[in-house]
Design a protein around this motif. Structure first.
Motif, PDB file in Angstrom:
ATOM      1  N   VAL A  88     -31.981  -3.309 -27.947  1.00  0.00           N
ATOM      2  CA  VAL A  88     -32.301  -1.987 -27.399  1.00  0.00           C
ATOM      3  C   VAL A  88     -31.066  -1.091 -27.433  1.00  0.00           C
ATOM      4  O   VAL A  88     -31.138   0.084 -27.772  1.00  0.00           O
ATOM      5  N   ASN A  89     -29.918  -1.648 -27.093  1.00  0.00           N
ATOM      6  CA  ASN A  89     -28.696  -0.864 -27.078  1.00  0.00           C
ATOM      7  C   ASN A  89     -28.358  -0.312 -28.455  1.00  0.00           C
ATOM      8  O   ASN A  89     -27.823   0.786 -28.565  1.00  0.00           O
ATOM      9  N   ASP A  90     -28.694  -1.047 -29.483  1.00  0.00           N
ATOM     10  CA  ASP A  90     -28.416  -0.613 -30.856  1.00  0.00           C
ATOM     11  C   ASP A  90     -29.547   0.219 -31.461  1.00  0.00           C
ATOM     12  O   ASP A  90     -29.447   0.643 -32.602  1.00  0.00           O
ATOM     13  N   SER A  91     -30.605   0.456 -30.705  1.00  0.00           N
ATOM     14  CA  SER A  91     -31.780   1.126 -31.240  1.00  0.00           C
ATOM     15  C   SER A  91     -31.632   2.640 -31.224  1.00  0.00           C
ATOM     16  O   SER A  91     -31.606   3.255 -30.158  1.00  0.00           O
ATOM     17  N   TRP A  92     -31.578   3.255 -32.364  1.00  0.00           N
ATOM     18  CA  TRP A  92     -31.516   4.716 -32.426  1.00  0.00           C
ATOM     19  C   TRP A  92     -32.858   5.321 -32.027  1.00  0.00           C
ATOM     20  O   TRP A  92     -32.916   6.439 -31.527  1.00  0.00           O
ATOM     21  N   VAL A  93     -33.954   4.567 -32.203  1.00  0.00           N
ATOM     22  CA  VAL A  93     -35.277   5.054 -31.812  1.00  0.00           C
ATOM     23  C   VAL A  93     -35.342   5.227 -30.293  1.00  0.00           C
ATOM     24  O   VAL A  93     -35.831   6.243 -29.786  1.00  0.00           O
TER      25      VAL A  93
END
Length: 106
Positions: free
Chosen positions: A49-54
């Motif tokens: 989630v932390n890496d999710s640009w969405v």
């Protein structure tokens, strides 16, 4: 005194402090028996989630997503895993198992 309860991530971050503040309280901490399975789960969910640009982009248009991103991902989890630079992947790989062992001994 009326009954009160806390659950989920926010309470788990401050479990030791809550136990010290309320020594008579009933406390249930959920842990996994398999440390490596727990670690894979945390790496998949929190880091994912932390890496999710969405998720970040959704936060621009949705207040719940905005606060989830900034409070949970950028503040709470960063404090728990000792990630002052916000790099959750590195912090979890460096400190995740140490954090798990400490919380499971409460």
């Amino acid at each position: 005194m009326p009954a009160a309860a806390v659950t989920d991530a926010a309470a788990s971050v401050f479990a030791a402090e809550l136990i010290a503040a309320y020594p008579e309280a009933k406390v249930v901490l959920n842990t996994r028996a398999d440390l490596d399975e727990w670690y894979r789960s945390v790496d998949k969910t929190i880091v994912g989630v932390n890496d999710s640009w969405v998720f970040w982009l959704t936060g621009l248009f949705n207040r719940e997503a905005f606060w989830a991103w900034h409070v949970a991902e950028r503040l709470m989890w960063a404090l728990l895993f000792r990630a002052p630079d916000g790099n959750m992947a590195t912090a979890i790989r460096r400190n995740g198992k140490w954090i798990y062992r400490g919380k499971s001994r409460l």
